[in-house]
Design an enzyme around this catalytic site. Structure first.
Site, mmCIF file in Angstrom:
data_model
loop_
_atom_site.group_PDB
_atom_site.id
_atom_site.type_symbol
_atom_site.label_atom_id
_atom_site.label_comp_id
_atom_site.label_asym_id
_atom_site.label_seq_id
_atom_site.Cartn_x
_atom_site.Cartn_y
_atom_site.Cartn_z
ATOM 1 N N HIS A 58 0.865 -1.183 0.000
ATOM 2 C CA HIS A 58 0.000 0.000 0.000
ATOM 3 C C HIS A 58 0.899 1.229 0.000
ATOM 4 O O HIS A 58 1.187 1.804 1.047
ATOM 5 C CB HIS A 58 -0.909 -0.008 1.227
ATOM 6 C CG HIS A 58 -1.939 1.077 1.217
ATOM 7 N ND1 HIS A 58 -3.160 0.943 1.841
ATOM 8 C CD2 HIS A 58 -1.947 2.325 0.682
ATOM 9 C CE1 HIS A 58 -3.868 2.049 1.676
ATOM 10 N NE2 HIS A 58 -3.135 2.905 0.982
ATOM 11 N N GLU A 85 -2.586 -1.763 -3.148
ATOM 12 C CA GLU A 85 -3.701 -1.036 -2.553
ATOM 13 C C GLU A 85 -3.420 0.459 -2.603
ATOM 14 O O GLU A 85 -2.264 0.881 -2.544
ATOM 15 C CB GLU A 85 -3.891 -1.422 -1.087
ATOM 16 C CG GLU A 85 -4.151 -2.878 -0.831
ATOM 17 C CD GLU A 85 -4.272 -3.172 0.657
ATOM 18 O OE1 GLU A 85 -4.811 -4.236 0.987
ATOM 19 O OE2 GLU A 85 -3.816 -2.335 1.476
ATOM 20 N N HIS A 205 -7.792 -6.576 7.214
ATOM 21 C CA HIS A 205 -7.608 -5.576 8.261
ATOM 22 C C HIS A 205 -7.836 -6.177 9.645
ATOM 23 O O HIS A 205 -8.918 -6.628 9.978
ATOM 24 C CB HIS A 205 -8.502 -4.354 8.091
ATOM 25 C CG HIS A 205 -7.797 -3.088 8.520
ATOM 26 N ND1 HIS A 205 -7.639 -2.741 9.839
ATOM 27 C CD2 HIS A 205 -7.156 -2.134 7.804
ATOM 28 C CE1 HIS A 205 -6.959 -1.600 9.913
ATOM 29 N NE2 HIS A 205 -6.639 -1.216 8.697
#
Length: 257
Positions: A58, A85, A205
């Site tokens: 990310h 991401e 997550h």
């Protein structure tokens, strides 16, 4: 091989969610001291060697962990699926359209967020997301949209043309110890909506060795589990190889609940 054996083999393959290791925290440690220790590229290759099905990054505009140069370097060496991401700014879009990973996961994070803390409102942002999804898919990139466990947000992702959704699992993880049956309920509903709309299903997550197996057993059609923070923390005690293997074992969604 008989038809029965082929069927059993097919079922066993379908009963395994893929594990994508998010290596952001490895880059955070490296960046804390400068230099190249730990080596992000080598850790990624080791995760693959130890059984990870993919690598997730990310990159953020301030490059506080994964750097844009890391993304280009990883693309050259990875042999498993590469998932990038991020918020689809023009800078991010330029990066992913050049790198062409297997998957891009769209998240609604602002540049100053420490970590993701909510999914897209796919209905309010439909026009924006449709354009982004179209650009990515035209380049042959699979698209996943990060959403809360809300069937309406899942429906919105389908209307935007996404291939998959990734359910934001922090609410599940935070409520798991208190009451895992209640914690999983909205996620099962959202996952069923994804299946009904023909979307692939990712989760991510705050998933850990404590709560991952129950999630995969309760939703046996999960395609991919993206895990970083807890996995890196566990690796401090268990070692990277054993940690990756234990997370892989939890991804077997035919385990007892």
């Amino acid at each position: 091989m008989t038809l029965a054996k082929l069927t059993i083999q097919f079922v066993s393959i379908k009963q395994m969610a893929r594990l994508s290791v998010n290596i952001n925290k490895i880059a955070t440690i490296r960046n804390a001291r400068g230099g190249n220790n730990p080596d992000v590229l080598q850790v990624s290759l080791d995760c693959e060697k130890f059984g990870a099905d993919g690598i997730t990054v990310h990159p953020r505009p301030d490059e506080r962990h994964i750097r844009y140069a890391d993304v280009y370097a990883l693309k050259k060496i990875l042999t498993t699926e590469f998932n990038i991401e991020g918020y689809p700014s023009e800078l991010f879009m330029e990066l992913v359209l050049n790198v062409k990973p297997a998957q891009v996961t769209l998240v609604p994070d602002s540049p100053d967020q420490i970590t993701s803390n909510h999914g897209w409102d796919t209905l309010a942002n439909a026009d924006f997301l449709k354009d982004i999804v179209s650009r990515l898919r035209k380049s042959g990139i699979r698209v996943s949209i990060f959403v809360d466990a809300d069937p309406e947000m899942v429906r919105g992702a389908a209307l935007c043309g996404s291939d998959r959704v990734e359910l934001y699992t922090e609410p599940y993880s935070s409520k798991y110890v208190e009451n895992r049956e209640q914690a999983i309920e909205p996620f099962v509903k959202a996952a069923k909506a994804a299946r009904d709309y023909g979307l692939g299903l990712n989760v991510g997550h705050d998933l850990s060795l404590v709560n991952l197996q129950y999630l995969c057993a309760s939703i046996p059609w999960i395609d991919e589990c993206s895990i970083g923070h807890a996995l890196v923390c566990d690796a401090l005690y268990l070692g990277l190889e054993q940690t990756v293997k234990q997370y892989k074992a939890c991804c077997h969604n035919d385990s007892e609940k």
